[in-house]
Design an enzyme around this catalytic site. Structure first.
Site, mmCIF file in Angstrom:
data_model
loop_
_atom_site.group_PDB
_atom_site.id
_atom_site.type_symbol
_atom_site.label_atom_id
_atom_site.label_comp_id
_atom_site.label_asym_id
_atom_site.label_seq_id
_atom_site.Cartn_x
_atom_site.Cartn_y
_atom_site.Cartn_z
ATOM 1 N N ASP A 1 0.845 -1.130 0.061
ATOM 2 C CA ASP A 1 0.002 0.051 -0.206
ATOM 3 C C ASP A 1 0.793 1.121 -0.113
ATOM 4 O O ASP A 1 0.187 2.456 0.023
ATOM 5 C CB ASP A 1 -1.001 -0.020 1.156
ATOM 6 C CG ASP A 1 -0.152 0.092 2.418
ATOM 7 O OD1 ASP A 1 0.854 -0.294 2.622
ATOM 8 O OD2 ASP A 1 -1.036 0.269 3.659
ATOM 9 N N GLU A 2 2.307 1.293 -0.064
ATOM 10 C CA GLU A 2 3.037 2.365 0.122
ATOM 11 C C GLU A 2 3.308 2.553 -1.466
ATOM 12 O O GLU A 2 3.515 1.526 -2.389
ATOM 13 C CB GLU A 2 4.320 2.117 0.885
ATOM 14 C CG GLU A 2 4.072 1.754 2.241
ATOM 15 C CD GLU A 2 3.857 3.006 2.998
ATOM 16 O OE1 GLU A 2 4.448 4.305 2.508
ATOM 17 O OE2 GLU A 2 3.287 2.918 4.094
ATOM 18 N N CYS B 1 23.733 6.233 -12.278
ATOM 19 C CA CYS B 1 24.752 7.278 -13.217
ATOM 20 C C CYS B 1 25.164 6.567 -14.239
ATOM 21 O O CYS B 1 25.711 5.434 -14.266
ATOM 22 C CB CYS B 1 25.941 7.769 -12.246
ATOM 23 S SG CYS B 1 26.932 8.994 -13.189
ATOM 24 N N CYS C 1 29.438 6.920 -13.765
ATOM 25 C CA CYS C 1 30.471 6.119 -12.878
ATOM 26 C C CYS C 1 29.410 5.037 -11.863
ATOM 27 O O CYS C 1 29.836 4.130 -11.207
ATOM 28 C CB CYS C 1 30.915 7.198 -11.661
ATOM 29 S SG CYS C 1 29.332 7.632 -10.490
#
Length: 106
Positions: free
Chosen positions: A85-86, A94, A97
């Site tokens: 539910d989150e 990157c 790197c």
């Protein structure tokens, strides 16, 4: 492939008939119906492309400042790391790197 009219299970062919393994229902095979069935035999095989070693691994790019090398371009992806539910968390990698960070890491 044929499915049983009585119970919906997959049927097998035996001596010119379709027979259900689950309930024993039987019906005659019909060549005209079977010509309309689609099988995997005779279909063209497609090439499977392995992206695991690809530089971007199929991820989209965006403008984001790397906290390690100050590069301004990164790959991004979403991942569920908390309860269902989150909301998902966006991660960046990157392009220079390969430093990895989360959107809320500042």
């Amino acid at each position: 492939m044929e499915f049983c009219d009585e119970c919906g299970s997959m049927m097998k062919t035996e001596n010119g008939s379709w027979i259900c393994n689950s309930c024993g229902y039987e019906k005659e095979r019909d060549e005209n119906d079977e010509e309309q069935m689609v099988t995997t035999s005779g279909q063209e095989e497609t090439e499977v492309v392995d992206l695991s070693e690809a530089e971007d691994q199929g991820r989209p790019k965006t403008t984001a400042q790397c906290p390690e090398c100050d590069n301004d371009e990164a790959y991004w992806y979403m991942q569920q790391i908390r309860a269902a539910d989150e909301s998902e968390t966006r991660f960046f990698v990157c392009t220079e790197c390969e430093h990895k960070w989360r959107e809320d890491d500042h």
